[in-house]
Design a protein around this motif. Structure first.
Motif, short mmCIF file in Angstrom:
data_model
loop_
_atom_site.label_atom_id
_atom_site.label_comp_id
_atom_site.label_asym_id
_atom_site.label_seq_id
_atom_site.Cartn_x
_atom_site.Cartn_y
_atom_site.Cartn_z
N ALA A 184 0.83 -1.20 0.00
CA ALA A 184 0.00 0.00 0.00
C ALA A 184 0.87 1.26 0.00
N GLU A 185 0.40 2.28 -0.71
CA GLU A 185 1.06 3.58 -0.66
C GLU A 185 0.34 4.47 0.34
N ILE A 186 1.06 4.99 1.30
CA ILE A 186 0.52 5.91 2.30
C ILE A 186 0.99 7.31 1.96
N ASP A 187 0.10 8.27 1.96
CA ASP A 187 0.48 9.66 1.71
C ASP A 187 1.13 10.19 3.00
N LEU A 188 2.45 10.10 3.06
CA LEU A 188 3.17 10.43 4.29
C LEU A 188 3.14 11.92 4.59
N ILE A 189 3.12 12.74 3.55
CA ILE A 189 3.05 14.19 3.77
C ILE A 189 1.70 14.57 4.37
N GLN A 190 0.64 13.99 3.82
CA GLN A 190 -0.69 14.25 4.35
C GLN A 190 -0.83 13.71 5.77
N LEU A 191 -0.26 12.54 6.02
CA LEU A 191 -0.31 11.96 7.36
C LEU A 191 0.40 12.87 8.35
N GLN A 192 1.56 13.38 7.98
CA GLN A 192 2.31 14.26 8.87
C GLN A 192 1.49 15.51 9.20
N ALA A 193 0.84 16.10 8.19
CA ALA A 193 0.03 17.29 8.43
C ALA A 193 -1.14 16.99 9.36
N ARG A 194 -1.77 15.82 9.17
CA ARG A 194 -2.90 15.44 10.01
C ARG A 194 -2.46 15.22 11.45
N ILE A 195 -1.32 14.57 11.62
CA ILE A 195 -0.82 14.28 12.96
C ILE A 195 -0.49 15.56 13.71
N HIS A 196 0.05 16.54 13.00
CA HIS A 196 0.46 17.78 13.67
C HIS A 196 -0.72 18.58 14.19
N ALA A 197 -1.92 18.28 13.72
CA ALA A 197 -3.11 18.98 14.19
C ALA A 197 -3.73 18.30 15.41
N LEU A 198 -3.13 17.19 15.87
CA LEU A 198 -3.70 16.42 16.96
C LEU A 198 -2.87 16.56 18.23
N ASP A 199 -3.49 16.21 19.37
CA ASP A 199 -2.69 16.16 20.59
C ASP A 199 -1.84 14.90 20.57
N GLU A 200 -0.93 14.77 21.54
CA GLU A 200 0.07 13.71 21.49
C GLU A 200 -0.53 12.32 21.42
N MET A 201 -1.49 12.03 22.30
CA MET A 201 -2.05 10.69 22.34
C MET A 201 -2.77 10.35 21.04
N ALA A 202 -3.56 11.29 20.54
CA ALA A 202 -4.27 11.06 19.28
C ALA A 202 -3.29 10.95 18.12
N ALA A 203 -2.20 11.71 18.19
CA ALA A 203 -1.20 11.67 17.12
C ALA A 203 -0.53 10.31 17.05
N ASP A 204 -0.21 9.74 18.21
CA ASP A 204 0.44 8.43 18.23
C ASP A 204 -0.48 7.37 17.62
N ALA A 205 -1.76 7.40 18.00
CA ALA A 205 -2.70 6.44 17.44
C ALA A 205 -2.88 6.65 15.95
N ALA A 206 -2.92 7.92 15.51
CA ALA A 206 -3.11 8.22 14.10
C ALA A 206 -1.95 7.70 13.26
N TYR A 249 -0.33 4.98 13.68
CA TYR A 249 -0.53 3.56 13.43
C TYR A 249 -1.82 3.26 12.68
N ARG A 250 -2.86 4.01 12.95
CA ARG A 250 -4.13 3.74 12.28
C ARG A 250 -4.12 4.12 10.81
N ALA A 251 -3.09 4.86 10.39
CA ALA A 251 -2.94 5.17 8.97
C ALA A 251 -2.55 3.94 8.16
N ASP A 252 -2.03 2.92 8.85
CA ASP A 252 -1.64 1.69 8.15
C ASP A 252 -2.88 0.92 7.75
N PRO A 253 -2.98 0.51 6.49
CA PRO A 253 -4.15 -0.27 6.07
C PRO A 253 -4.17 -1.64 6.74
N MET A 254 -5.36 -2.19 6.91
CA MET A 254 -5.47 -3.54 7.44
C MET A 254 -4.87 -4.52 6.42
N ALA A 255 -3.97 -5.36 6.89
CA ALA A 255 -3.30 -6.32 6.00
C ALA A 255 -4.19 -7.52 5.74
#
Length: 272
Positions: A226-248, A250-256
């Protein structure tokens, strides 16, 4: 809303289980198909690589098949299934997942080895390779936790199980599970924010910068397609608090998805 990892299990009713225990091969096949994906995603995060995850998933499904008659409909089937799976994964290969696979300091040193700070992921092929690094690195990072803490973190913060159900599945009191999860979150926050450039921009490590060295070490698994949009993921994570960012992260990874070989091998084992 129920998580993606839970929805297949919710489709298994007590009637389906009753039919399977009465010898209905189609009902048993339905149960095993529903469980194979969720179990595989648990095993992959606990054991890190796809081959071990596939073998452990098969062991989980064997236990379900042999223990299905012990299920009592007064409890949720999903809770019973996660109980079987969590124990099977922790038991796999003499308890491989029960202990930490790497120390936090050793993980940091490994990331720094061969890191190319000039590398970029501009082409579609480069972005897929960088995504493979992200997926493999994230699973490797989980190995700094021992099995009990990794299991709590994976179940709740990655697979999004309800805490009460996860506690029941692993056989501990809710308060004990909350403490275990809190410690796991604190440890993962420390490791993520110390090393990962996606979560913390101050860090030099970027997925593209690890592609060459990861390839040399044979760590770019073609099953991580799978291709993950890492730039978009980084931007999304930076808008979250620490705990939500950590979960985000990992949750960006598709289900295998496990190999098509898992269920046929299981059918052969039981003579269907």
């Amino acid at each position: 809303m129920r998580s993606e990892s839970q929805r297949p299990l919710d489709a298994i009713t007590s009637d389906v289980v009753s039919a399977a225990t009465s010898g209905d091969a189609a009902a048993l096949d339905r149960i095993l198909r529903a469980l194979s994906g969720p179990f595989y995603n648990l095993a992959l995060r606990m054991l890190q690589n796809h081959q071990d995850a596939e073998d452990a998933t098969q062991e989980c499904l064997i236990r379900v098949t042999t223990k299905l008659s012990t299920f009592r409909a007064e409890s949720r089937f999903s809770t019973w299934a996660w109980t079987v799976a969590s124990r099977a994964v922790l038991d796999y290969r003499n308890g491989l997942a029960r202990r930490p696979g790497i120390g936090a300091e050793a993980f940091s040193l490994d990331l720094a080895d061969g890191l190319d700070l000039t590398a970029r992921a501009d082409s579609p092929e480069d972005r897929v390779l960088a995504s493979r690094v992200k997926l493999g690195c994230g699973r490797a990072m989980l190995q700094v936790l021992d099995g009990d803490h990794r299991l709590a973190y994976v179940m709740v913060d990655i697979l999004e199980l309800d805490q009460a159900e996860a506690a029941e599945a692993v056989g501990v009191a809710p308060a004990t599970f909350r403490k275990r999860l809190s410690r796991a979150r604190a440890r993962m926050r420390e490791v993520l924010h110390r090393n990962c450039g996606i979560v913390a921009p101050r860090n030099p490590c970027r997925c593209a910068g690890r592609v060459r060295r990861a390839d040399q070490l044979g760590r770019l698994d073609a099953k991580d397609a799978a291709e993950i949009d890492l730039i978009q993921l980084q931007a999304r994570i930076h808008a979250l608090d620490e705990m939500a960012a950590d979960a985000a992260y990992y949750r960006a990874d598709p289900m295998a998805t496990p190999s098509e070989r898992v269920l046929p091998r299981l059918r052969n084992l039981f003579g269907d």
